[in-house]
Scaffold this motif. Sequence first.
Motif, short mmCIF file in Angstrom:
data_model
loop_
_atom_site.label_atom_id
_atom_site.label_comp_id
_atom_site.label_asym_id
_atom_site.label_seq_id
_atom_site.Cartn_x
_atom_site.Cartn_y
_atom_site.Cartn_z
N HIS A 82 39.46 18.97 4.44
CA HIS A 82 38.57 17.82 4.43
C HIS A 82 38.89 16.87 5.58
O HIS A 82 37.97 16.37 6.25
N ALA A 83 40.18 16.63 5.84
CA ALA A 83 40.56 15.72 6.93
C ALA A 83 40.13 16.28 8.28
O ALA A 83 39.65 15.55 9.15
N ARG A 84 40.28 17.59 8.44
CA ARG A 84 39.88 18.20 9.71
C ARG A 84 38.37 18.15 9.87
O ARG A 84 37.85 17.97 10.97
N ARG A 85 37.63 18.33 8.78
CA ARG A 85 36.17 18.28 8.85
C ARG A 85 35.69 16.88 9.21
O ARG A 85 34.72 16.72 9.95
N ASP A 86 36.36 15.85 8.70
CA ASP A 86 36.02 14.49 9.09
C ASP A 86 36.26 14.28 10.59
O ASP A 86 35.44 13.65 11.28
N PHE A 87 37.39 14.79 11.08
CA PHE A 87 37.68 14.66 12.51
C PHE A 87 36.61 15.38 13.34
O PHE A 87 36.12 14.85 14.34
N THR A 88 36.24 16.58 12.91
CA THR A 88 35.22 17.34 13.62
C THR A 88 33.88 16.61 13.62
O THR A 88 33.19 16.54 14.64
N ALA A 89 33.51 16.07 12.46
CA ALA A 89 32.24 15.34 12.37
C ALA A 89 32.23 14.14 13.31
O ALA A 89 31.22 13.87 14.00
N LEU A 90 33.34 13.42 13.38
CA LEU A 90 33.42 12.27 14.28
C LEU A 90 33.41 12.71 15.74
O LEU A 90 32.84 12.03 16.61
N GLN A 153 55.60 12.55 10.97
CA GLN A 153 55.68 11.44 10.02
C GLN A 153 54.39 10.62 10.01
O GLN A 153 53.93 10.17 8.95
N LEU A 154 53.80 10.41 11.19
CA LEU A 154 52.53 9.68 11.26
C LEU A 154 51.45 10.43 10.48
O LEU A 154 50.67 9.81 9.75
N TRP A 155 51.42 11.74 10.60
CA TRP A 155 50.43 12.52 9.86
C TRP A 155 50.64 12.38 8.34
O TRP A 155 49.68 12.18 7.60
N ARG A 156 51.89 12.45 7.90
CA ARG A 156 52.16 12.37 6.46
C ARG A 156 51.82 10.98 5.90
O ARG A 156 51.50 10.84 4.72
N ALA A 157 51.89 9.95 6.74
CA ALA A 157 51.62 8.58 6.29
C ALA A 157 50.14 8.23 6.32
O ALA A 157 49.75 7.15 5.88
N SER A 158 49.31 9.14 6.82
CA SER A 158 47.89 8.83 6.98
C SER A 158 47.05 9.82 6.18
O SER A 158 47.56 10.77 5.59
N ALA A 160 44.54 11.19 7.92
CA ALA A 160 43.88 11.82 9.05
C ALA A 160 44.32 13.27 9.20
O ALA A 160 45.34 13.70 8.66
N SER A 161 43.55 14.03 9.97
CA SER A 161 43.90 15.42 10.24
C SER A 161 45.05 15.50 11.24
O SER A 161 45.36 14.55 11.96
N ARG A 162 45.66 16.65 11.28
CA ARG A 162 46.72 16.89 12.27
C ARG A 162 46.17 16.73 13.68
O ARG A 162 46.86 16.26 14.59
N MET A 163 44.93 17.15 13.90
CA MET A 163 44.33 17.06 15.23
C MET A 163 44.18 15.60 15.66
O MET A 163 44.46 15.24 16.81
N ALA A 164 43.73 14.75 14.75
CA ALA A 164 43.59 13.33 15.08
C ALA A 164 44.93 12.72 15.44
O ALA A 164 45.04 11.93 16.39
N PRO A 174 54.82 8.98 27.45
CA PRO A 174 55.30 8.15 28.55
C PRO A 174 55.12 8.77 29.92
O PRO A 174 55.37 8.13 30.94
N ALA A 175 54.70 10.04 29.97
CA ALA A 175 54.55 10.78 31.22
C ALA A 175 53.52 11.88 30.99
O ALA A 175 53.13 12.16 29.85
N PRO A 176 53.04 12.51 32.05
CA PRO A 176 52.11 13.64 31.85
C PRO A 176 52.70 14.68 30.91
O PRO A 176 53.90 14.99 30.98
N GLY A 177 51.86 15.20 30.01
CA GLY A 177 52.37 16.18 29.05
C GLY A 177 51.31 16.61 28.07
O GLY A 177 50.11 16.41 28.28
N HIS A 178 51.77 17.20 26.97
CA HIS A 178 50.89 17.73 25.94
C HIS A 178 51.44 17.41 24.55
O HIS A 178 52.65 17.31 24.37
N ILE A 179 50.55 17.30 23.58
CA ILE A 179 50.89 17.37 22.16
C ILE A 179 50.16 18.60 21.62
O ILE A 179 48.93 18.66 21.67
N LEU A 180 50.92 19.57 21.13
CA LEU A 180 50.34 20.84 20.71
C LEU A 180 50.52 21.06 19.22
O LEU A 180 51.61 20.82 18.69
N LEU A 181 49.47 21.51 18.56
CA LEU A 181 49.54 21.93 17.17
C LEU A 181 49.49 23.45 17.16
O LEU A 181 48.50 24.05 17.60
#
Length: 341
Positions: A82-90, A153-158, A160-164, A174-181
Amino acid sequence: MVDYVLAGAARTQASAMVEELEAARCGAVDRLGQGALAELRSWPELIVVDVEENTAEQGCSVAGAYDFGPPPRLSVATSASHARRDFTALHELGHHLQKNSFALMDAFSREPDGGVLLEDAACDAFAAEILLPASLVDRHLDAKGPDASAVAQLWRASNASRMAVCVRAAQRLPAPGHILLLDRAGRLVFGASHGFPPLPRGSLQSDIPVVDRAVAGSGRARGRTQVRYRDGILGRELHTDIAPMDGYLVAVLVADSAPWRAFTPPTPDTGPRSREYICANCDEEYHSFEPACPRCHVPSCPECGRCTCPPRVAERLCPNCFTLHPPRMFSPGSDRCVNCS
């Protein structure tokens, strides 16, 4: 051509989208944050449809699609949480807003690709901004930048989906990079990039250092590694931190200033590295960043222009110029091509 979007540019565009939406529909931002799909289904000017994930638009960063219409249609995959579907819809609402506003489209004219990458990145940033308010993000992500555990921890406290959460965390790098799921097999489910080209969804990262240790072990690992793009192409070496995320892995990768280290010198900027090939036709050794042939999985040789697929037309070698030519280049009864005869 620059083939990446800075997180700041996407966030600036997303903020403009939020302002325009709130001006047109007062209170919509709060209602969308409480339940995006339910809110959007009540809008008479839009149609929201459920689709199977494998029929969603693969060029998009999420399992959904936007159809300009009329009437405009948002497609959202049913197999997601459900959280991922909300993210997708937005995310798809973000496409709708940008494609129907001259003010928002103005930012695309300043992009080298006409705004293709910025539009998609801004959709992610727009969805993340609605689902994860700044006050919540500030409580969990340190000012010096996130490590993998803080992202989890931010995901568990919200709600929201993991993607959000990945998108929000990428905004704080703080520098060029990636956050990967990643899934537990090391395959990329979703990625948010800052200052580097985005990674293709579905790419397998489990055979690169650090990720392989996390996949084979507890899900936690730190070190330096290069991410994998396509056809064996590797990016720049990056400082990497990985943590488990309830059945998934979240990886934080940065070129320098890694928040989990006291001092982090920049990694060598070696640039992307491609695989080496030996042409089966002319024996030329070459490197290539071009897409591989879908049949033989080898990019074309820059010397002779051929991959390893057999030619559709039989060719003959001229003994004088040592060049392969189609049969029409030889006169009847001659072993030399018409250029050498």
